[in-house]
Design an enzyme around this catalytic site. Structure first.
Site, PDB file in Angstrom:
ATOM      1  CG  MET A   1      -0.146 -14.796  23.686  1.00  0.00           C
ATOM      2  SD  MET A   1       0.165 -16.192  22.591  1.00  0.00           S
ATOM      3  CE  MET A   1       0.182 -15.380  20.998  1.00  0.00           C
TER       4      MET A   1
ATOM      5  CB  CYS B   1      -3.286 -10.769  33.644  1.00  0.00           C
ATOM      6  SG  CYS B   1      -1.885 -11.832  34.010  1.00  0.00           S
TER       7      CYS B   1
ATOM      8  N   GLY C   1     -10.628 -16.713  23.292  1.00  0.00           N
ATOM      9  CA  GLY C   1     -10.662 -17.938  24.090  1.00  0.00           C
ATOM     10  C   GLY C   1     -10.943 -19.180  23.264  1.00  0.00           C
TER      11      GLY C   1
ATOM     12  NE  ARG D   1      -4.905 -21.020  24.800  1.00  0.00           N
ATOM     13  CZ  ARG D   1      -5.914 -21.827  25.104  1.00  0.00           C
ATOM     14  NH1 ARG D   1      -5.682 -22.981  25.675  1.00  0.00           N
ATOM     15  NH2 ARG D   1      -7.158 -21.489  24.825  1.00  0.00           N
TER      16      ARG D   1
HETATM   17  C1  LIG Z   1       1.851 -17.445  26.542  1.00  0.00           C
HETATM   18  C2  LIG Z   1       0.653 -16.605  26.829  1.00  0.00           C
HETATM   19  C3  LIG Z   1       0.820 -15.310  27.280  1.00  0.00           C
HETATM   20  C4  LIG Z   1      -0.283 -14.488  27.516  1.00  0.00           C
HETATM   21  N1  LIG Z   1      -0.088 -13.185  27.874  1.00  0.00           N
HETATM   22  C5  LIG Z   1      -1.159 -12.347  27.966  1.00  0.00           C
HETATM   23  C6  LIG Z   1      -0.980 -10.949  28.154  1.00  0.00           C
HETATM   24  O1  LIG Z   1       0.140 -10.433  28.230  1.00  0.00           O
HETATM   25  N2  LIG Z   1      -2.075 -10.169  28.257  1.00  0.00           N
HETATM   26  C7  LIG Z   1      -3.340 -10.678  28.153  1.00  0.00           C
HETATM   27  O2  LIG Z   1      -4.302  -9.926  28.218  1.00  0.00           O
HETATM   28  N3  LIG Z   1      -3.536 -11.998  27.952  1.00  0.00           N
HETATM   29  C8  LIG Z   1      -2.469 -12.836  27.836  1.00  0.00           C
HETATM   30  N4  LIG Z   1      -2.677 -14.166  27.568  1.00  0.00           N
HETATM   31  C9  LIG Z   1      -4.045 -14.659  27.357  1.00  0.00           C
HETATM   32  C10 LIG Z   1      -4.419 -14.643  25.870  1.00  0.00           C
HETATM   33  O3  LIG Z   1      -4.369 -13.346  25.322  1.00  0.00           O
HETATM   34  C11 LIG Z   1      -5.823 -15.197  25.635  1.00  0.00           C
HETATM   35  O4  LIG Z   1      -6.742 -14.417  26.345  1.00  0.00           O
HETATM   36  C12 LIG Z   1      -5.976 -16.656  26.089  1.00  0.00           C
HETATM   37  O5  LIG Z   1      -4.863 -17.422  25.740  1.00  0.00           O
HETATM   38  C13 LIG Z   1      -7.219 -17.287  25.452  1.00  0.00           C
HETATM   39  O6  LIG Z   1      -7.181 -17.182  24.040  1.00  0.00           O
HETATM   40  P1  LIG Z   1      -6.791 -18.406  23.108  1.00  0.00           P
HETATM   41  O7  LIG Z   1      -7.800 -19.484  23.333  1.00  0.00           O
HETATM   42  O8  LIG Z   1      -6.835 -17.887  21.701  1.00  0.00           O
HETATM   43  O9  LIG Z   1      -5.441 -18.857  23.496  1.00  0.00           O
HETATM   44  C14 LIG Z   1      -1.581 -15.002  27.339  1.00  0.00           C
HETATM   45  C15 LIG Z   1      -1.752 -16.323  26.924  1.00  0.00           C
HETATM   46  C16 LIG Z   1      -0.659 -17.125  26.656  1.00  0.00           C
HETATM   47  C17 LIG Z   1      -0.875 -18.528  26.181  1.00  0.00           C
END
Ligand SMILES: Cc1cc2nc3c(=O)[nH]c(=O)nc-3n(C[C@H](O)[C@H](O)[C@H](O)COP(=O)(O)O)c2cc1C
Ligand SMILES: *[C@@H]1O[C@H](CO)[C@@H](O)[C@H](O)[C@H]1NC(C)=O
Ligand SMILES: *[C@@H]1O[C@H](CO)[C@@H](O)[C@H](O)[C@H]1NC(C)=O
Ligand SMILES: *[C@@H]1O[C@H](CO)[C@@H](O)[C@H](O)[C@H]1NC(C)=O
Ligand SMILES: *[C@@H]1O[C@H](CO)[C@@H](O)[C@H](O)[C@H]1NC(C)=O
Length: 459
Positions: free
Chosen positions: A18, A116, A215, A242
């Protein structure tokens, strides 16, 4: 590298990358709570390639510091080394490989961001743009894999349909990557869209390497939900973003902690590693949720230093003590590193001046909270009050170091500590003068380190 030391991606609960959230304090916090692998935030290849590696003895950290502006781009420490994966944002095999080589002795794994969806990444051909160019994606992975000994992985989003996703993943797998993480949404899909767990499942069944499911945050509120997500995706490893950003104690097997406790635990790491104020504030704000609703929240918005934030969570003393210790260590480190060696080369006559009142005194800007506290200002005001002629400063320079003598009331005062700027050297000599004038007393601290008198004013 021994195989047993090599990071294994099977059966792991992982902190997902993140941006701005996953700096060192958050990664350490996640590990404390039970995360088994922690990803860094995405770091752009050319940004890292403009850094040099520096060991910080004071913090016991390894810093990658921007050559242009001196900022810390990536800070890591030995404690997290077996578990930390650095994620690179890249569109170029050679640059990615150079980054991997730069950091390979300080991290456990390398990940390439292929998910991304931000315009910045897409326009640069990075992140999810690579999903459209399998050959480029594979070239990056192959080149990095042959450049370093540590495992290499990538993180993707799903493609248009199951078949496309499976085929793409098989191509990636053939490069020799150690694992692949999959966010079950398409590039244009947002968090409110359903996470396609069945697509992840199809990939995990089709591949030999570990597939890391991602996700699921919307459905992951307690530790037990991890198990449900694993079953839904057929994966035995998962990564979470998240839910961890909001309450990092989600990784705790024995149940979550209340947010104030999580913030305290986070703050200790931020203090210990002197994390950037703005980054610390940003991360805590994300944990607090709606800051405008509470009095503490509004007080929080007003803070401008790490110390002020710490006070709000009853860690003011801890912050002050830690910063004090750090200043001592830094003082000692710099003193040992430059002062003695350089002094040998200097004309010894400068050092042996009987008419100069001398102390070894380092000037630390952050200890003086108000402008009128600054030693030079204080001395000037004292002179005016007592109707004395104003102090006169004389500064000598040796290479990039400075030492100043102040003449005041027909006496000379000097700090024998070589400072990095003329301004600091003058402040140092003013501290010494104020000491001999007995203007500084209770707030003035003297310590003995290795039997030499080292002095820091106002702690
Ligand atoms: C604040 C924030 C920053 C993120 N930055 C990245 C990142 O630097 N690289 C990446 O591959 N995904 C990034 N993501 C995506 C997350 O790694 C993840 O794939 C996405 O939030 C879905 O997972 P979750 O449902 O557990 O949140 C980011 C997500 C959030 C919310
Ligand atoms: C180590 O980090 C501290 C805190 O950020 C900093 O003040 C100090 O200059 C650093 N030391 C070195 C040698 O880089
Ligand atoms: C990203 O680019 C697309 C197409 O160029 C544009 O429509 C969209 O508004 C941009 N999004 C942001 C957040 O700038
Ligand atoms: C998916 O791939 C399988 C085997 O490769 C094929 O039999 C099937 O028709 C494909 N389905 C679609 C919708 O393309
Ligand atoms: C964090 O967990 C605690 C304990 O379950 C809960 O009270 C709090 O609401 C959680 N916060 C978030 C943002 O999930």
């Amino acid at each position: 590298m021994e195989d047993k030391e090599r990071l294994c991606y099977r059966n792991k609960i992982i902190l997902a990358p993140m941006v701005k959230i996953n700096t060192l304090p958050m990664r350490l916090l996640a590990l404390d709570y039970g995360a088994e692998i922690v990803y860094t935030e995405e770091l752009i290849d050319y940004k890292l390639l403009n850094c040099h590696r520096k060991v910080n003895e004071t913090l016991n950290s390894i810093d990658f510091i921007d050559k242009s502006d001196g900022t810390v781009v990536f800070r890591t420490c030995p404690q997290e080394k077996p578990y930390v994966v650095l994620q690179i944002g890249t569109n170029d095999p050679n640059r990615a490989a150079m980054v991997a080589k730069l950091v390979q002795h300080d991290v456990a794994g390398i990940d390439i961001n292929m998910g991304c969806p931000k315009n910045f990444s897409l326009k640069g051909g990075m992140g999810a743009a690579l999903l459209k160019f399998p050959d480029k994606a594979c070239a990056i992975l192959s080149t990095v894999i042959s450049a370093v000994k540590i495992p290499v992985t990538c993180k993707i989003r799903i493609l248009h349909n199951v078949n496309e996703t499976v085929n793409f993943c098989k191509k990636l797998e053939a490069t020799g990557i150690a694992a692949i993480s999959i966010h079950g949404r398409r590039v244009y899909e947002r968090p409110y869209h359903e996470n396609k767990n069945d697509v992840i499942k199809a990939v995990s069944e089709a591949l030999e390497i570990p597939v890391i499911a991602n996700g699921g945050s919307k459905d992951i509120k307690i530790f037990e939900d991890f198990e449900k997500f694993k079953i839904a995706t057929g994966c035995n490893s998962l990564m979470i973003a998240r839910s961890a950003e909001k309450n990092c104690s989600i990784f705790k097997k024995d149940g979550k902690l209340e947010i104030p406790r999580v913030i305290q635990d986070y703050l200790r790491h931020a203090i210990n590693y002197d994390n950037f104020f703005a980054n610390t504030k940003y991360c805590i704000q994300n944990m607090m949720g709606n800051v405008h609703e509470t009095q503490q929240g509004r007080a929080f918005l007003e803070t401008t230093t790490l110390y002020e934030i710490s006070e709000l969570w009853e860690l003011g003393d801890y912050c002050r003590e830690t910063q004090k210790k750090m200043n001592m260590l830094r003082f000692e480190e710099r003193d040992l590193a430059c002062n003695d060696q350089k002094r040998l080369k200097l004309n010894p006559i400068i050092e042996v001046q009987d008419d100069v009142n001398s102390l070894k005194c380092m000037y630390i800007r952050s200890l003086y909270l108000l402008p009128e506290d600054l030693p030079k200002t204080k001395l000037l005001n004292w002179a005016k009050l007592h109707r004395k002629p104003l102090p006169k400063y004389h500064t000598e320079q040796f290479e990039k170091l400075f030492k100043s003598t102040v003449t005041f009331d027909n006496k000379k005062y000097s700090s024998s500590f070589w400072e990095k700027s003329k301004r600091c050297a003058e402040q140092g000599s003013a501290i010494v003068c104020l000491h001999f004038l007995k203007v500084y007393d209770v707030n003035y601290l003297k310590i003995n380190v290795h039997s030499r008198v080292l002095t820091i004013a106002r702690i």
